[in-house]
Design a protein around this motif. Structure first.
Motif, PDB file in Angstrom:
ATOM      1  N   MET A   1     -18.810 -69.915  84.920  1.00  0.00           N
ATOM      2  CA  MET A   1     -17.385 -69.724  84.985  1.00  0.00           C
ATOM      3  C   MET A   1     -16.831 -69.256  83.639  1.00  0.00           C
ATOM      4  N   ALA A   2     -17.275 -69.872  82.544  1.00  0.00           N
ATOM      5  CA  ALA A   2     -16.775 -69.494  81.219  1.00  0.00           C
ATOM      6  C   ALA A   2     -17.150 -68.053  80.890  1.00  0.00           C
ATOM      7  N   THR A   3     -18.357 -67.648  81.259  1.00  0.00           N
ATOM      8  CA  THR A   3     -18.786 -66.274  80.990  1.00  0.00           C
ATOM      9  C   THR A   3     -17.916 -65.289  81.758  1.00  0.00           C
ATOM     10  N   ASP A   4     -17.634 -65.590  83.014  1.00  0.00           N
ATOM     11  CA  ASP A   4     -16.763 -64.720  83.814  1.00  0.00           C
ATOM     12  C   ASP A   4     -15.367 -64.662  83.222  1.00  0.00           C
ATOM     13  N   LEU A   5     -14.862 -65.789  82.774  1.00  0.00           N
ATOM     14  CA  LEU A   5     -13.541 -65.842  82.155  1.00  0.00           C
ATOM     15  C   LEU A   5     -13.516 -65.008  80.872  1.00  0.00           C
ATOM     16  N   GLY A   6     -14.561 -65.115  80.069  1.00  0.00           N
ATOM     17  CA  GLY A   6     -14.658 -64.322  78.845  1.00  0.00           C
ATOM     18  C   GLY A   6     -14.664 -62.833  79.123  1.00  0.00           C
ATOM     19  N   LYS A   7     -15.391 -62.435  80.151  1.00  0.00           N
ATOM     20  CA  LYS A   7     -15.417 -61.014  80.538  1.00  0.00           C
ATOM     21  C   LYS A   7     -14.050 -60.563  81.016  1.00  0.00           C
ATOM     22  N   TYR A   8     -13.400 -61.389  81.821  1.00  0.00           N
ATOM     23  CA  TYR A   8     -12.072 -61.065  82.342  1.00  0.00           C
ATOM     24  C   TYR A   8     -11.057 -60.915  81.213  1.00  0.00           C
ATOM     25  N   TRP A   9     -11.113 -61.820  80.234  1.00  0.00           N
ATOM     26  CA  TRP A   9     -10.189 -61.785  79.105  1.00  0.00           C
ATOM     27  C   TRP A   9     -10.571 -60.742  78.065  1.00  0.00           C
ATOM     28  N   GLY A  10     -11.786 -60.214  78.129  1.00  0.00           N
ATOM     29  CA  GLY A  10     -12.234 -59.231  77.147  1.00  0.00           C
ATOM     30  C   GLY A  10     -12.611 -59.859  75.814  1.00  0.00           C
ATOM     31  N   VAL A  11     -13.204 -61.047  75.856  1.00  0.00           N
ATOM     32  CA  VAL A  11     -13.602 -61.740  74.634  1.00  0.00           C
ATOM     33  C   VAL A  11     -14.842 -61.071  74.063  1.00  0.00           C
ATOM     34  N   GLY A  12     -14.821 -60.782  72.766  1.00  0.00           N
ATOM     35  CA  GLY A  12     -15.946 -60.096  72.129  1.00  0.00           C
ATOM     36  C   GLY A  12     -15.897 -58.603  72.435  1.00  0.00           C
ATOM     37  N   THR A  13     -16.956 -57.920  72.031  1.00  0.00           N
ATOM     38  CA  THR A  13     -17.047 -56.493  72.319  1.00  0.00           C
ATOM     39  C   THR A  13     -18.168 -56.264  73.319  1.00  0.00           C
ATOM     40  N   ALA A  14     -17.912 -55.391  74.284  1.00  0.00           N
ATOM     41  CA  ALA A  14     -18.875 -55.148  75.359  1.00  0.00           C
ATOM     42  C   ALA A  14     -20.196 -54.611  74.821  1.00  0.00           C
ATOM     43  N   GLU A  15     -20.127 -53.673  73.862  1.00  0.00           N
ATOM     44  CA  GLU A  15     -21.366 -53.067  73.360  1.00  0.00           C
ATOM     45  C   GLU A  15     -22.240 -54.043  72.574  1.00  0.00           C
ATOM     46  N   LYS A  16     -21.627 -55.018  71.930  1.00  0.00           N
ATOM     47  CA  LYS A  16     -22.404 -56.015  71.173  1.00  0.00           C
ATOM     48  C   LYS A  16     -22.608 -57.313  71.953  1.00  0.00           C
ATOM     49  N   ASP A  17     -21.852 -57.498  73.040  1.00  0.00           N
ATOM     50  CA  ASP A  17     -21.909 -58.717  73.855  1.00  0.00           C
ATOM     51  C   ASP A  17     -21.842 -59.951  72.956  1.00  0.00           C
TER      52      ASP A  17
END
Length: 81
Positions: A1-17
């Motif tokens: 759930m936290a990982t999905d929330l982080g993706k939804y919120w745009g936490v971090g950078t996608a290219e560096k994950d």
């Protein structure tokens, strides 16, 4: 759930994950730290567990929720450098 929330919120950078989420449910008395794969290279599951168990939870047990999160985040940042 936290990982999905982080993706939804745009936490971090996608290219560096390199995202990091601290998820807290006070009524459930649960806390977790979820990291992206790039972050996990430095902040391993064991390091995150130690921060929760040794820094955050002791403050929570004393009713100092803000201090627990603040000190936990500060420790994670220090280890992440």
């Amino acid at each position: 759930m936290a990982t999905d929330l982080g993706k939804y919120w745009g936490v971090g950078t996608a290219e560096k994950d390199n995202g990091l989420i601290i998820l807290l449910c006070k009524p459930c008395q649960k806390i977790g730290i979820a990291t992206g794969f790039g972050t996990e290279l430095i902040l391993t599951d064991q390091i995150c567990k130690n921060v929760i168990d040794q820094t955050i939870i002791p403050e929570f047990k004393n009713g100092k929720f803000y201090d627990g999160i603040k000190n936990g985040v500060a420790e994670l940042i220090e280890k992440w450098k």
